[in-house]
Design a protein around this motif. Structure first.
Motif, PDB file in Angstrom:
ATOM      1  N   GLY A 270     -32.182  -7.592 -84.103  1.00 22.54           N
ATOM      2  CA  GLY A 270     -33.560  -8.075 -84.109  1.00 22.54           C
ATOM      3  C   GLY A 270     -34.042  -8.574 -85.458  1.00 22.54           C
ATOM      4  N   LEU A 271     -33.202  -9.300 -86.186  1.00 19.87           N
ATOM      5  CA  LEU A 271     -33.602  -9.819 -87.488  1.00 19.87           C
ATOM      6  C   LEU A 271     -34.836 -10.705 -87.365  1.00 19.87           C
ATOM      7  CD1 LEU A 271     -30.300 -10.908 -89.306  1.00 19.87           C
ATOM      8  CD2 LEU A 271     -31.501  -8.720 -89.425  1.00 19.87           C
ATOM      9  N   SER A 272     -35.671 -10.648 -88.404  1.00 16.73           N
ATOM     10  CA  SER A 272     -36.834 -11.540 -88.439  1.00 16.73           C
ATOM     11  C   SER A 272     -36.501 -12.840 -89.152  1.00 16.73           C
ATOM     12  CB  SER A 272     -38.005 -10.847 -89.148  1.00 16.73           C
ATOM     13  OG  SER A 272     -37.635 -10.420 -90.449  1.00 16.73           O
ATOM     14  N   GLY A 298     -19.892 -26.886 -91.870  1.00 16.69           N
ATOM     15  CA  GLY A 298     -19.522 -25.784 -90.994  1.00 16.69           C
ATOM     16  C   GLY A 298     -20.590 -24.705 -90.968  1.00 16.69           C
ATOM     17  N   LEU A 299     -21.173 -24.439 -92.127  1.00 17.60           N
ATOM     18  CA  LEU A 299     -22.243 -23.444 -92.238  1.00 17.60           C
ATOM     19  C   LEU A 299     -23.459 -23.868 -91.414  1.00 17.60           C
ATOM     20  CD1 LEU A 299     -23.290 -20.868 -93.700  1.00 17.60           C
ATOM     21  CD2 LEU A 299     -24.088 -22.374 -95.535  1.00 17.60           C
ATOM     22  N   ASP A 300     -23.819 -25.145 -91.496  1.00 23.13           N
ATOM     23  CA  ASP A 300     -24.941 -25.654 -90.705  1.00 23.13           C
ATOM     24  C   ASP A 300     -24.701 -25.414 -89.213  1.00 23.13           C
ATOM     25  OD1 ASP A 300     -26.042 -26.571 -93.083  1.00 23.13           O
ATOM     26  OD2 ASP A 300     -25.349 -28.632 -92.797  1.00 23.13           O
ATOM     27  N   ALA A 301     -23.450 -25.596 -88.783  1.00 19.84           N
ATOM     28  CA  ALA A 301     -23.121 -25.409 -87.368  1.00 19.84           C
ATOM     29  C   ALA A 301     -23.300 -23.954 -86.939  1.00 19.84           C
ATOM     30  CB  ALA A 301     -21.685 -25.864 -87.104  1.00 19.84           C
ATOM     31  N   VAL A 302     -22.986 -23.022 -87.819  1.00 20.98           N
ATOM     32  CA  VAL A 302     -23.171 -21.597 -87.501  1.00 20.98           C
ATOM     33  C   VAL A 302     -24.642 -21.318 -87.193  1.00 20.98           C
ATOM     34  CG1 VAL A 302     -23.083 -19.250 -88.445  1.00 20.98           C
ATOM     35  CG2 VAL A 302     -21.189 -20.829 -88.868  1.00 20.98           C
ATOM     36  N   VAL A 303     -25.531 -21.899 -87.992  1.00 14.10           N
ATOM     37  CA  VAL A 303     -26.961 -21.658 -87.794  1.00 14.10           C
ATOM     38  C   VAL A 303     -27.478 -22.354 -86.536  1.00 14.10           C
ATOM     39  CG1 VAL A 303     -29.256 -22.054 -88.774  1.00 14.10           C
ATOM     40  CG2 VAL A 303     -27.405 -21.206 -90.224  1.00 14.10           C
ATOM     41  N   VAL A 309     -29.142 -20.082 -78.995  1.00 13.17           N
ATOM     42  CA  VAL A 309     -29.276 -18.913 -78.112  1.00 13.17           C
ATOM     43  C   VAL A 309     -30.544 -18.128 -78.429  1.00 13.17           C
ATOM     44  CG1 VAL A 309     -26.804 -18.702 -77.688  1.00 13.17           C
ATOM     45  CG2 VAL A 309     -27.802 -17.512 -79.647  1.00 13.17           C
ATOM     46  N   GLY A 310     -31.481 -18.762 -79.142  1.00 11.35           N
ATOM     47  CA  GLY A 310     -32.782 -18.151 -79.367  1.00 11.35           C
ATOM     48  C   GLY A 310     -32.875 -17.199 -80.537  1.00 11.35           C
ATOM     49  N   LEU A 311     -31.858 -17.170 -81.412  1.00  4.68           N
ATOM     50  CA  LEU A 311     -31.895 -16.295 -82.580  1.00  4.68           C
ATOM     51  C   LEU A 311     -32.493 -17.038 -83.773  1.00  4.68           C
ATOM     52  CD1 LEU A 311     -28.346 -14.708 -82.259  1.00  4.68           C
ATOM     53  CD2 LEU A 311     -30.533 -13.547 -81.866  1.00  4.68           C
TER      54      LEU A 311
END
Length: 358
Positions: A270-272, A298-303, A309-311
């Motif tokens: 549940g990170l803010s 690649g880092l941008d893709a992770v975010v 998925v709503g995170l």
């Protein structure tokens, strides 16, 4: 031997479909070279640039889902740097997950003549990426501590930018505690000054590798982390032809693997806030920074995958901070002048922190 004007390179993660090798052989009318991953594509780019037969030809690299798949994003970042270093020699095409039946040969042939270096195919539509000015962020921008929660883990926390951001989170954003994680975890210099100023209960310095799942899991449990700032990174600049798998891995590990571990182990916490420090190199493909461009794309893709998925997730593609860090200390006045000519002004610390808040 007849060398075609255009050669397409579809990149299929983890699967080598086979095809004509760049290094030789009789070239058929329709050419498809299959790359497995960013290392495989690096090899293709190197052979292409090193072979005089291809001087008048154009290599088109086709990725799938580069916006949300780290490995595909890395290929895109690498190719963007190759485009900057060798204008007119490469084209990047990214198709989305729904384009599994795309006829790569027909797609490539139809796009190359348009004169652009990059295309995105989304839902059957062909798009061309453009930078668009939305608004200028002023130094008056600010946010409250509620965005971050009570405890923020800062990877690369003992570096120059990590220290600046940590102080800002506590002093300006009201965060109760920051956990500064780095491989060394050494409390000296500006880190020691920060601890002395704010107190060891508010600024905790820990030695740890964020690419290690066990280490990260223990830190998250121990401190009850509510927010993450992933600022770790390594530079290894060089033109695409001078890069190697080892040099790519050196930059990839701290930047992308660290982010992937932090992402995976915090998904149920549940990170803010989940903020990563990316670079304009991944967006624009800075010449001479192929490995760094690959890692940051690649880092941008992770975010983006988190957001899908709503995170919570924000990837900030920074330009050069005025704050001297271990990564930028080696830049000469000539380097700075080159960046300025490209339109990338140095970011003053106050402005950069206001952008982070916004």
């Amino acid at each position: 031997e007849v060398v075609p004007v255009v050669v397409g390179v579809p990149v299929v993660g983890g699967v080598s479909v086979g095809g004509w090798p760049v290094s030789g052989g009789v070239v058929p009318d329709v050419v498809v070279v299959w790359g497995v991953d960013v290392v495989g594509v690096l090899g293709v780019l190197g052979e292409w640039l090193g072979d005089s037969r291809f001087v008048g030809s154009r290599l088109v690299v086709v990725t799938r889902g580069a916006d949300v798949v780290a490995g595909q994003g890395a290929v895109a970042g690498l190719v963007r740097s190759a485009v900057s270093e060798h204008p007119g020699r490469f084209v990047l095409v990214d198709v989305d997950g729904d384009e599994g039946g795309v006829d790569v040969g027909s797609l490539v042939g139809g796009l190359v003549g348009l004169g652009e270096s990059e295309f995105w195919v989304r839902g059957g539509r062909v798009c061309v990426p453009r930078l668009r000015a939305v608004r200028r962020v002023g130094v008056e921008a600010s946010v409250g501590g509620s965005v971050w929660g009570d405890c923020v883990l800062v990877s690369g926390g003992t570096g120059a930018l990590g220290v600046v951001v940590a102080r800002h989170l506590v002093v300006s954003c009201g965060v109760s505690r920051v956990v500064l994680v780095s491989r060394g975890g050494v409390v000296v210099g500006r880190v020691a000054e920060l601890v002395a100023e704010l107190g060891a209960d508010r600024v905790v310095v820990v030695a740890g590798d964020v690419t290690d799942r066990v280490v990260v899991g223990e830190l998250l449990s121990r401190f009850g982390v509510s927010g993450v700032v992933h600022a770790a990174g390594v530079l290894d600049d060089g033109v695409v032809q001078g890069l190697s798998a080892e040099r790519l891995a050196l930059v990839w590990g701290p930047k992308v693997v660290g982010a992937q571990v932090l992402d995976e182990l915090t998904r149920d916490r549940g990170l803010s806030a989940f903020v990563v420090f990316s670079s304009v190199a991944g967006v624009l493909g800075t010449a001479g920074q192929g490995a760094y461009a690959a890692a940051n794309a690649g880092l941008d893709a992770v975010v983006r995958a988190r957001r899908a998925v709503g995170l919570p997730g924000v990837s900030v593609a920074w330009g050069l901070w005025g704050e001297v860090s271990g990564m930028t200390r080696g830049l000469s006045q000539r380097d700075l002048a080159r960046l300025s000519r490209s339109g990338l002004a140095v970011l003053e610390t106050a402005d950069a922190l206001a952008m982070l808040d916004a």
